[in-house]
Design a protein around this motif. Structure first.
Motif, PDB file in Angstrom:
ATOM      1  N   LEU A   4      -7.233 118.425  17.404  1.00 49.11           N
ATOM      2  CA  LEU A   4      -8.555 118.739  16.874  1.00 49.11           C
ATOM      3  C   LEU A   4      -8.480 118.933  15.368  1.00 49.11           C
ATOM      4  O   LEU A   4      -9.286 118.383  14.620  1.00 49.11           O
ATOM      5  N   ILE A   5      -7.527 119.678  14.900  1.00 49.07           N
ATOM      6  CA  ILE A   5      -7.375 119.918  13.465  1.00 49.07           C
ATOM      7  C   ILE A   5      -7.103 118.603  12.745  1.00 49.07           C
ATOM      8  O   ILE A   5      -7.712 118.304  11.722  1.00 49.07           O
ATOM      9  N   PHE A   6      -6.227 117.788  13.309  1.00 48.95           N
ATOM     10  CA  PHE A   6      -5.908 116.482  12.729  1.00 48.95           C
ATOM     11  C   PHE A   6      -7.164 115.626  12.628  1.00 48.95           C
ATOM     12  O   PHE A   6      -7.448 115.036  11.584  1.00 48.95           O
ATOM     13  N   ALA A   7      -7.941 115.570  13.699  1.00 49.80           N
ATOM     14  CA  ALA A   7      -9.165 114.759  13.717  1.00 49.80           C
ATOM     15  C   ALA A   7     -10.162 115.262  12.681  1.00 49.80           C
ATOM     16  O   ALA A   7     -10.786 114.469  11.974  1.00 49.80           O
ATOM     17  N   LEU A   8     -10.324 116.566  12.584  1.00 49.87           N
ATOM     18  CA  LEU A   8     -11.285 117.119  11.635  1.00 49.87           C
ATOM     19  C   LEU A   8     -10.855 116.869  10.188  1.00 49.87           C
ATOM     20  O   LEU A   8     -11.683 116.565   9.332  1.00 49.87           O
ATOM     21  N   LEU A   9      -9.547 116.953   9.918  1.00 46.68           N
ATOM     22  CA  LEU A   9      -9.069 116.684   8.561  1.00 46.68           C
ATOM     23  C   LEU A   9      -9.308 115.235   8.155  1.00 46.68           C
ATOM     24  O   LEU A   9      -9.640 114.946   7.008  1.00 46.68           O
ATOM     25  N   ILE A  10      -9.147 114.328   9.092  1.00 52.43           N
ATOM     26  CA  ILE A  10      -9.384 112.915   8.796  1.00 52.43           C
ATOM     27  C   ILE A  10     -10.866 112.630   8.714  1.00 52.43           C
ATOM     28  O   ILE A  10     -11.324 111.904   7.845  1.00 52.43           O
ATOM     29  N   PHE A  11     -11.631 113.211   9.595  1.00 47.81           N
ATOM     30  CA  PHE A  11     -13.021 112.818   9.762  1.00 47.81           C
ATOM     31  C   PHE A  11     -13.992 113.491   8.799  1.00 47.81           C
ATOM     32  O   PHE A  11     -14.879 112.847   8.274  1.00 47.81           O
ATOM     33  N   GLU A  44      -0.385 108.604  17.149  1.00 45.76           N
ATOM     34  CA  GLU A  44      -0.441 107.195  16.719  1.00 45.76           C
ATOM     35  C   GLU A  44      -1.821 106.593  16.976  1.00 45.76           C
ATOM     36  O   GLU A  44      -2.391 105.932  16.106  1.00 45.76           O
ATOM     37  N   ASP A  45      -2.376 106.824  18.162  1.00 39.46           N
ATOM     38  CA  ASP A  45      -3.711 106.302  18.477  1.00 39.46           C
ATOM     39  C   ASP A  45      -4.777 106.960  17.605  1.00 39.46           C
ATOM     40  O   ASP A  45      -5.740 106.312  17.202  1.00 39.46           O
ATOM     41  N   ALA A  46      -4.605 108.246  17.297  1.00 43.21           N
ATOM     42  CA  ALA A  46      -5.576 108.943  16.449  1.00 43.21           C
ATOM     43  C   ALA A  46      -5.608 108.334  15.049  1.00 43.21           C
ATOM     44  O   ALA A  46      -6.681 108.186  14.459  1.00 43.21           O
ATOM     45  N   LYS A  47      -4.442 107.938  14.530  1.00 42.95           N
ATOM     46  CA  LYS A  47      -4.382 107.298  13.206  1.00 42.95           C
ATOM     47  C   LYS A  47      -5.152 105.975  13.195  1.00 42.95           C
ATOM     48  O   LYS A  47      -5.661 105.565  12.163  1.00 42.95           O
ATOM     49  N   ILE A  48      -5.218 105.326  14.330  1.00 36.45           N
ATOM     50  CA  ILE A  48      -5.946 104.059  14.450  1.00 36.45           C
ATOM     51  C   ILE A  48      -7.424 104.324  14.737  1.00 36.45           C
ATOM     52  O   ILE A  48      -8.306 103.729  14.122  1.00 36.45           O
ATOM     53  N   PHE A  49      -7.690 105.220  15.682  1.00 31.70           N
ATOM     54  CA  PHE A  49      -9.048 105.449  16.164  1.00 31.70           C
ATOM     55  C   PHE A  49      -9.983 106.008  15.093  1.00 31.70           C
ATOM     56  O   PHE A  49     -11.080 105.483  14.874  1.00 31.70           O
ATOM     57  N   TRP A  50      -9.591 107.109  14.428  1.00 27.48           N
ATOM     58  CA  TRP A  50     -10.522 107.829  13.561  1.00 27.48           C
ATOM     59  C   TRP A  50     -11.010 107.020  12.360  1.00 27.48           C
ATOM     60  O   TRP A  50     -12.201 107.078  12.042  1.00 27.48           O
ATOM     61  N   PRO A  51     -10.181 106.240  11.691  1.00 25.05           N
ATOM     62  CA  PRO A  51     -10.731 105.418  10.598  1.00 25.05           C
ATOM     63  C   PRO A  51     -11.757 104.384  11.094  1.00 25.05           C
ATOM     64  O   PRO A  51     -12.783 104.167  10.436  1.00 25.05           O
ATOM     65  N   ILE A  52     -11.498 103.785  12.247  1.00 24.19           N
ATOM     66  CA  ILE A  52     -12.466 102.835  12.810  1.00 24.19           C
ATOM     67  C   ILE A  52     -13.748 103.576  13.172  1.00 24.19           C
ATOM     68  O   ILE A  52     -14.852 103.130  12.864  1.00 24.19           O
ATOM     69  N   ASN A  54     -14.908 106.356  11.894  1.00 22.67           N
ATOM     70  CA  ASN A  54     -15.606 106.750  10.666  1.00 22.67           C
ATOM     71  C   ASN A  54     -16.439 105.604  10.112  1.00 22.67           C
ATOM     72  O   ASN A  54     -17.587 105.800   9.701  1.00 22.67           O
ATOM     73  N   ASP A  55     -15.871 104.406  10.098  1.00 22.46           N
ATOM     74  CA  ASP A  55     -16.613 103.229   9.625  1.00 22.46           C
ATOM     75  C   ASP A  55     -17.809 102.946  10.529  1.00 22.46           C
ATOM     76  O   ASP A  55     -18.896 102.613  10.052  1.00 22.46           O
ATOM     77  N   TYR A  56     -17.594 103.075  11.820  1.00 27.22           N
ATOM     78  CA  TYR A  56     -18.651 102.866  12.822  1.00 27.22           C
ATOM     79  C   TYR A  56     -19.820 103.823  12.588  1.00 27.22           C
ATOM     80  O   TYR A  56     -20.980 103.416  12.496  1.00 27.22           O
ATOM     81  N   VAL A  57     -19.514 105.094  12.417  1.00 25.45           N
ATOM     82  CA  VAL A  57     -20.544 106.110  12.187  1.00 25.45           C
ATOM     83  C   VAL A  57     -21.251 105.847  10.861  1.00 25.45           C
ATOM     84  O   VAL A  57     -22.473 105.967  10.768  1.00 25.45           O
ATOM     85  N   ARG A  58     -20.505 105.460   9.846  1.00 24.94           N
ATOM     86  CA  ARG A  58     -21.086 105.186   8.537  1.00 24.94           C
ATOM     87  C   ARG A  58     -22.090 104.034   8.624  1.00 24.94           C
ATOM     88  O   ARG A  58     -23.203 104.133   8.106  1.00 24.94           O
ATOM     89  N   GLU A  59     -21.719 102.946   9.295  1.00 21.55           N
ATOM     90  CA  GLU A  59     -22.635 101.806   9.429  1.00 21.55           C
ATOM     91  C   GLU A  59     -23.880 102.174  10.236  1.00 21.55           C
ATOM     92  O   GLU A  59     -24.992 101.776   9.882  1.00 21.55           O
ATOM     93  N   GLN A  60     -23.687 102.915  11.313  1.00 19.87           N
ATOM     94  CA  GLN A  60     -24.840 103.343  12.105  1.00 19.87           C
ATOM     95  C   GLN A  60     -25.758 104.249  11.292  1.00 19.87           C
ATOM     96  O   GLN A  60     -26.977 104.150  11.385  1.00 19.87           O
ATOM     97  N   SER A  61     -25.180 105.118  10.501  1.00 20.18           N
ATOM     98  CA  SER A  61     -25.962 106.036   9.679  1.00 20.18           C
ATOM     99  C   SER A  61     -26.809 105.274   8.661  1.00 20.18           C
ATOM    100  O   SER A  61     -27.990 105.593   8.462  1.00 20.18           O
ATOM    101  N   LYS A 112     -13.293  95.933  17.431  1.00 25.56           N
ATOM    102  CA  LYS A 112     -12.259  96.577  16.607  1.00 25.56           C
ATOM    103  C   LYS A 112     -11.457  97.580  17.437  1.00 25.56           C
ATOM    104  O   LYS A 112     -10.230  97.617  17.360  1.00 25.56           O
ATOM    105  N   PHE A 113     -12.174  98.413  18.211  1.00 25.53           N
ATOM    106  CA  PHE A 113     -11.478  99.378  19.064  1.00 25.53           C
ATOM    107  C   PHE A 113     -10.590  98.648  20.067  1.00 25.53           C
ATOM    108  O   PHE A 113      -9.422  98.985  20.244  1.00 25.53           O
ATOM    109  N   LYS A 114     -11.155  97.634  20.709  1.00 25.83           N
ATOM    110  CA  LYS A 114     -10.447  96.912  21.767  1.00 25.83           C
ATOM    111  C   LYS A 114      -9.202  96.203  21.236  1.00 25.83           C
ATOM    112  O   LYS A 114      -8.186  96.139  21.920  1.00 25.83           O
TER     113      LYS A 114
END
Length: 150
Positions: A4-11, A44-52, A54-61, A112-114
């Motif tokens: 959770l802390i890792f995700a919040l720091l990245i996100f 390892e998956d978190a390093k891949i997932f969260w940047p994708i 973040n981009d997804y949320v940014r485009e939707q926003s 991208k996720f897949k």
């Protein structure tokens, strides 16, 4: 808890850019915490997932802000009866266009996720998103004053 802390720091830094209001930031932070818990990503998956993500949320926003601006101008329009057929058709087609653009973003990020994560993780992500929406809707309904029967 470390995840959770890792995700919040990245996100959270990119969240400040993507979200304009404090309420939006709080809701997105809740969603990040929810996803972190439900997805249980490896480091390892978190390093891949969260940047994708973040981009997804940014485009939707960006799309939602644009749509919101169009809706404001739509609300300022005169009555539908006062519009000509072409104006009405334009309003309807604009709505179709926004929905298609939203779907295009969904497909883009699904791919991208897949291509970057195990499909089971991708499935968990979509299931967790739906569960989050359901949870928020239930909380909203519970907070609403009950309506008297007619």
């Amino acid at each position: 808890m470390n995840k959770l802390i890792f995700a919040l720091l990245i996100f959270v830094p990119s969240l400040a850019i993507a979200q304009g209001s404090r309420g939006g930031e709080k809701m997105e932070a809740r969603k990040v915490a929810w996803l972190t818990t439900k997805l249980d990503l490896s480091a390892e998956d978190a390093k891949i997932f969260w940047p994708i993500y973040n981009d997804y949320v940014r485009e939707q926003s960006i799309l939602r802000k644009e749509r919101f601006q169009k809706m404001i101008s739509f609300r300022k329009l005169k009555e539908i009866e006062d519009l000509d057929d072409e104006e009405i058709q334009t309003l309807i087609l604009n709505d179709f266009n926004f929905r298609q653009r939203d779907l295009n973003i969904e497909r883009k990020y699904y791919n991208k996720f897949k291509s970057s994560l195990p499909i089971k993780t991708v499935g968990k992500f979509y299931r967790a998103q739906e569960a989050f929406k359901k949870e928020i809707l239930q909380q909203y309904r519970a907070a609403m004053p009950s309506q008297p029967a007619n």
